[in-house]
Design a protein around this motif. Structure first.
Motif, short mmCIF file in Angstrom:
data_model
loop_
_atom_site.label_atom_id
_atom_site.label_comp_id
_atom_site.label_asym_id
_atom_site.label_seq_id
_atom_site.Cartn_x
_atom_site.Cartn_y
_atom_site.Cartn_z
N HIS A 38 76.43 60.17 51.54
CA HIS A 38 77.73 59.85 52.12
C HIS A 38 78.71 59.79 50.95
O HIS A 38 78.45 59.10 49.96
CB HIS A 38 77.69 58.49 52.81
N THR A 40 81.27 58.26 49.49
CA THR A 40 82.01 57.00 49.56
C THR A 40 82.31 56.51 48.14
O THR A 40 81.80 57.07 47.16
CB THR A 40 81.14 55.92 50.22
N THR A 43 79.05 55.80 46.40
CA THR A 43 78.39 57.00 45.91
C THR A 43 79.09 57.49 44.64
O THR A 43 78.44 57.98 43.71
CB THR A 43 78.39 58.09 47.01
N SER A 62 76.45 63.84 53.49
CA SER A 62 75.22 63.68 54.27
C SER A 62 75.53 63.34 55.72
O SER A 62 74.63 62.98 56.48
CB SER A 62 74.32 62.60 53.66
N ASN A 63 76.78 63.47 56.09
CA ASN A 63 77.20 63.21 57.47
C ASN A 63 78.59 63.84 57.62
O ASN A 63 79.43 63.65 56.74
CB ASN A 63 77.25 61.68 57.68
N ASP A 112 69.94 62.10 51.59
CA ASP A 112 70.06 60.97 52.51
C ASP A 112 69.91 61.53 53.93
O ASP A 112 70.85 62.10 54.48
CB ASP A 112 71.44 60.33 52.32
N GLY A 113 68.71 61.39 54.46
CA GLY A 113 68.47 61.87 55.82
C GLY A 113 67.55 63.06 55.89
O GLY A 113 67.06 63.40 56.95
N GLY A 281 71.71 54.06 63.67
CA GLY A 281 70.41 54.57 63.22
C GLY A 281 70.51 55.90 62.51
O GLY A 281 70.76 55.95 61.31
N PHE A 283 71.88 60.06 62.51
CA PHE A 283 72.68 61.18 63.02
C PHE A 283 73.30 60.86 64.38
O PHE A 283 73.73 59.74 64.60
CB PHE A 283 71.84 62.47 63.05
N LEU A 325 76.84 57.39 62.86
CA LEU A 325 76.72 56.05 62.28
C LEU A 325 78.04 55.29 62.30
O LEU A 325 78.97 55.62 61.56
CB LEU A 325 76.22 56.14 60.84
N LEU A 328 79.51 53.90 58.99
CA LEU A 328 80.07 54.81 57.98
C LEU A 328 81.26 55.61 58.51
O LEU A 328 82.06 56.13 57.74
CB LEU A 328 78.99 55.75 57.46
N GLY A 333 80.99 51.94 55.48
CA GLY A 333 79.58 51.90 55.09
C GLY A 333 79.24 50.54 54.54
O GLY A 333 80.01 49.58 54.66
N MET A 339 74.82 48.45 47.98
CA MET A 339 74.63 49.82 47.48
C MET A 339 74.30 49.80 45.99
O MET A 339 73.69 50.71 45.46
CB MET A 339 75.88 50.68 47.76
N PHE A 343 71.44 52.24 44.93
CA PHE A 343 71.76 53.33 44.00
C PHE A 343 71.20 53.08 42.60
O PHE A 343 71.02 54.02 41.83
CB PHE A 343 73.27 53.58 44.00
#
Ligand code: NAD
Ligand code: SAH
Length: 403
Positions: A38, A40, A43, A62-63, A112-113, A281, A283, A325, A328, A333, A339, A343
Motif C-alpha cells: 500500500h 502510504t 510505506t 498492493s490495492n 502484500d497479498g 479482510g 481484496f 479494505l 486503507l 491504514g 507499521m 516494516f
C-alpha cells in the motif's frame, strides 16, 4: 514531505534505529528491491530505509484504492524511487504495475497479498527463478505462498513476515482494530454506541475489531467457522451465531476472514434497511459485490466511500469503500506506530535474504526468532521501557527438571 515526516516521527525503529545502521553498513548495496505495498506514508518510511541501505526500489500499489497520491509523488520526486501507483486505478492498471515490477528483474521482492509472487510465478517464471528471495506482509499472501510451497512450485525462498509475533499480534490486531473503526467512522460518521456490529472471523484481525467496536459501545456479534475461535469469542463475551442469523440483526457488518462470499445474496436478502457493509479482510471478495449489483434496482454514491444499493422492496444497503479494505481506502491504514514493527520485520527480513543469498531453499521461512525479538527490543527501547533479565539461577531453574 510533511506526511512522511509525521509517519517517521512515529516510526523510530524503521526510520531511526534501522535506518542509521543501514546508512553505515549498506547491507542492500545495489540490490534491486521490487515491492508491492500500500503506497502510504508508512510505506514511504520503509522504502526510504531500504534506499538508505543502498537498495534501488521499484514500488507498485498492493490495492487499487489505497494509494496516497501525494506520497507516491514525493517518493518519486525526492527519493529516487520509481513508483507505479495512483488512487483509483483499474484492475488492469493494477496488474500492469505489478508486471512492471516483475519485468525489472528484482533481486528481492516484497509483497502484500501475494499478487506479485503469483504474477512472477505464473507469467515470468524465468525471472522468478532468478529472484534471491521474497517476503510477504499479510495473512492471505502467506496462505498463497504456503499453497505454492505445497505444490512444489515456489521458485525462491520466501519469508512470512506476517507471521512474526511482532507483526501479527500488533498490526493485525491493534492496527486493523483501530483503523477499521477509523475508516467506518470517516466514511459514515455514525454513532457506534448501541449499534449491533457483526464481525465475521475471529482471527487476529477480527479479535481486534470486535474488541475496539465493543470499546465504542457497540453490541458485537461474531461469526466463525472454526469451533475453537468461536468458543474463544463466546468466552470473550461476544454473541456467536451463523451469518444467516446475524444478517437479520446487524446494523454494521465487518468481514475479516480472508475468505470469499462471506456476505452474499442470501444474507443481503434478510438485512435491515440501512445496513452498512465493510470489509477489513482481503481484496474485494469477502462481501460478494456482484450479488449486490444484481439485486439492486438502483445505486448511487451518497458520500465519499459510501455506495447506496436500493433493493426492489425499497431497503437500502450501504457498501463502504467498494468492498475493499475500509481501513486503507476510507482512512489512512494502520497507524504508523504498528507499521513501525511490521516494516522493521520487512527491512530486517530483506537484509537476511541478501545475507543468506544462495544458502536458503525455495521454501517458506518464518521470520528468524532473533529478528522478531530484536524488533520487540528496539520498540521497547523507543518507548523508553526497560524489562527484567533472568538471573543465572533463574535460567538454570527454567532449564532443568530436577528441582
Ligand atoms: P486469521 O487466519 O487469524 O483469521 C481469519 C479467521 O476467519 C479464522 O479464524 C477463520 O476461521 C475465519 N473464517 C474463515 N472463513 C470464514 C467464514 N466463512 N465465516 C466466518 N469466519 C471465517 O487471519 P487474520 O490475520 O485475522 O487476517 C484476516 C484477513 O485480514 C486476511 O485476509 C488478511 O490478509 C487480512 N488483513 C487485513 C488487514 C488490513 O489492514 N485490513 C491487516 C492484516 C490482515
Ligand atoms: N493487498 C491486499 C491484502 C490485504 S492488505 C488487499 O489490499 O486487499 C493488509 C495489509 O496492509 C496488512 O497486513 C498491513 O500490514 C498492511 N497495512 C495496513 N496499514 C498500512 C499502512 N498504513 N501502510 C502500509 N501498509 C499497511
Amino acid at each position: 514531505m510533511l506526511q512522511i515526516e509525521w509517519a517517521e516521527m512515529h516510526m523510530p525503529v524503521v526510520a531511526r534505529f534501522i535506518r542509521e545502521r543501514f546508512e553505515q553498513e549498506k547491507p542492500l548495496k545495489d540490490v534491486r528491491v521490487g515491492a508491492t505495498l500500500h503506497v502510504t506514508k508508512e510505506t514511504a518510511a520503509l522504502v526510504r530505509t531500504l534506499v538508505a541501505g543502498g537498495a534501488e526500489v521499484r514500488l507498485a500499489a498492493s490495492n487499487p484504492l489505497s494509494t496516497q497520491d501525494e506520497v507516491a509523488a514525493a517518493l518519486a520526486r525526492h527519493d529516487g524511487v520509481e513508483v507505479c501507483a495512483w488512487r483509483g486505478m483499474s484492475e488492469d492498471e493494477y496488474f500492469s504495475c505489478i508486471r512492471w515490477v516483475a519485468k525489472w528483474e528484482p533481486n528481492i521482492v516484497i509483497d502484500d497479498g501475494g499478487d506479485l509472487h503469483a504474477t512472477l510465478h505464473k507469467e515470468y517464471p524465468d525471472v522468478a527463478g532468478r529472484v534471491w528471495g521474497g517476503t510477504e506482509e499479510t495473512t492471505t499472501g502467506v496462505i498463497r505462498l504456503r499453497a505454492m510451497e505445497k505444490e512444489g512450485v515456489l521458485r525462491y525462498p520466501a519469508i512470512a513476515v506476517n507471521d512474526a509475533k511482532t507483526k501479527t499480534m500488533f498490526d493485525n490486531r491493534y492496527g486493523t482494530g483501530q483503523s477499521t473503526i477509523d475508516g467506518i467512522l470517516r466514511a459514515t460518521n455514525i454513532l457506534l454506541a448501541g449499534k449491533i456490529v457483526v464481525v465475521a472471523g475471529y482471527g487476529w484481525v477480527g479479535r481486534g475489531i470486535a474488541n475496539r467496536a465493543r470499546g465504542m459501545g457497540a453490541r458485537v456479534i461474531v461469526t466463525e467457522v472454526d469451533p475453537i475461535k468461536a468458543l474463544e469469542a463466546v468466552m470473550d463475551g461476544f454473541d456467536v451465531m451463523p451469518m444467516m442469523e446475524a444478517a437479520r440483526r446487524g446494523d454494521v457488518f465487518i468481514t475479516a476472514t480472508g475468505n470469499k462470499k462471506v456476505i452474499r445474496r442470501e444474507h443481503i436478502e434478510v438485512m435491515k434497511d440501512g445496513a452498512i457493509l465493510a470489509n477489513a479482510g482481503h481484496f474485494n471478495v469477502e462481501i460478494w459485490v456482484p450479488d449486490l449489483e444484481e439485486m439492486a434496482v438502483s445505486k448511487r454514491v451518497i458520500r465519499p466511500n459510501v455506495t447506496e444499493y436500493r433493493l426492489p422492496d425499497g431497503r437500502r444497503i450501504y457498501l463502504l469503500a467498494e468492498g475493499r479494505l475500509v481501513n486503507l481506502v476510507a482512512a489512512e491504514g494502520h497507524p504508523s506506530e504498528v507499521m513501525d514493527m511490521s516494516f522493521a520485520n520487512q527491512a530486517l527480513s530483506a537484509e537476511y535474504l541478501v545475507k543468506n543469498r544462495g544458502k536458503l531453499e525455495p521454501r517458506l521461512y518464518m521470520v528468524p526468532r532473533e529478528v522478531d525479538e530484536e524488533v520487540a527490543r528496539l520498540k521497547l527501547r523507543a518507548l523508553g521501557i526497560e524489562i527484567d533479565r533472568l538471573t543465572e539461577e533463574q535460567k538454570e531453574y527454567l532449564s532443568s527438571w530436577q528441582l
